[in-house]
Design an enzyme around this catalytic site. Structure first.
Site, PDB file in Angstrom:
ATOM      1  N   SER A  91      -1.701   2.154   3.263  1.00  9.23           N
ATOM      2  CA  SER A  91      -1.141   0.930   3.841  1.00  9.23           C
ATOM      3  C   SER A  91      -1.078   1.037   5.367  1.00  9.23           C
ATOM      4  O   SER A  91      -2.111   1.200   6.012  1.00  9.23           O
ATOM      5  CB  SER A  91       0.238   0.663   3.209  1.00  9.23           C
ATOM      6  N   ASP A 146      -2.835  -6.177  -5.695  1.00  5.02           N
ATOM      7  CA  ASP A 146      -1.978  -5.882  -4.538  1.00  5.02           C
ATOM      8  C   ASP A 146      -1.530  -7.187  -3.879  1.00  5.02           C
ATOM      9  O   ASP A 146      -2.354  -7.951  -3.384  1.00  5.02           O
ATOM     10  CB  ASP A 146      -2.761  -5.024  -3.536  1.00  5.02           C
ATOM     11  N   HIS A 197       0.377  -2.483  -5.141  1.00  5.36           N
ATOM     12  CA  HIS A 197       0.360  -1.721  -3.887  1.00  5.36           C
ATOM     13  C   HIS A 197       0.865  -0.316  -4.189  1.00  5.36           C
ATOM     14  O   HIS A 197       2.030   0.017  -3.954  1.00  5.36           O
ATOM     15  CB  HIS A 197       1.251  -2.431  -2.858  1.00  5.36           C
TER      16      HIS A 197
END
Length: 218
Positions: free
Chosen positions: A116, A168, A199
């Site tokens: 991320s 996600d 995620h």
């Protein structure tokens, strides 16, 4: 100010290093448990470094202070990454790479990984670093300033592993695909895999990461 974090020393003679950057609000402790899960051959001599991001206010979270590699002012993809913050954190992570090189680990035995927000830093720094690293692992992530990539990237034969979840909702897969397209169009060696996950990191992904690390660091 140098970054502190969690270090998992190599199980044998130290020959390679993976620097793994966490996501927003997490810490280096969050990904450290992946080391035993990867079951990597001890003879590869891989040391893992999981740095902690600096604690700073994050605009989208009401200005709350948390570990963050950069501020996020908007969920819109083109405004999500604070470019100045990305560059400042990239400079701090660059120092970690320099430290490993100074200790005798060549650049081509160093992997930069990130999930991320951490992946944004990894994708930004590695192609701009003065020496070619062994590879970049960009997990559930996107790219900061894609319009500047062609002008600034100097390592255009870099190997990149990109993995994303098709479910996600934090970083939509389309954001990862945009980064993939930029990397590919600039000639980088990019492998893309996606899984029906949110995620997060799934078991199949861990197996893929294991295989890729062995290939890159053997």
């Amino acid at each position: 100010m140098s970054l502190d974090g969690v270090v998992c020393q190599a199980m044998a003679e130290h020959k390679a290093t993976v620097i793994w950057l966490h996501g927003l609000g997490d810490s280096g402790d969050g990904f450290a448990p992946i080391v035993p899960a990867l079951k990597l051959p001890a003879e590869l001599g891989i040391k893992f470094i999981f740095p902690h991001a600096p604690i700073q206010p994050v605009t989208i979270n009401g200005g709350m202070k948390m570990r963050s590699w950069y501020d996020i002012v908007s969920f819109d993809l083109d405004k999500r990454a604070d470019e100045q913050g990305v560059r400042e954190s990239a400079a701090k992570v660059e120092q970690l790479i320099e430290n490993e090189i100074a200790s005798g680990i060549p650049a081509n035995k160093i992997i930069l990984a990130g999930f991320s927000q951490g992946g944004v830093i990894a994708l930004h720094l590695a192609p701009r670093f003065k020496a070619a690293l062994a590879g970049v692992m960009a997990l559930s992530t996107y790219m900061c300033a894609p319009d500047k990539f062609s002008a600034e990237a100097i390592q255009t034969s870099l190997s990149v592993l990109m993995v994303h979840g098709s479910l996600d909702e934090v970083v939509p897969m389309q954001a990862g695909k945009q980064a993939y397209d930029v990397l590919q169009s600039n000639g980088l060696n990019v492998h893309w895999s996606d899984y029906p996950m949110a995620h997060e990191v799934c078991g199949e992904e861990v197996a893929l990461i294991r295989q890729w690390l062995i290939e890159r660091l053997s």
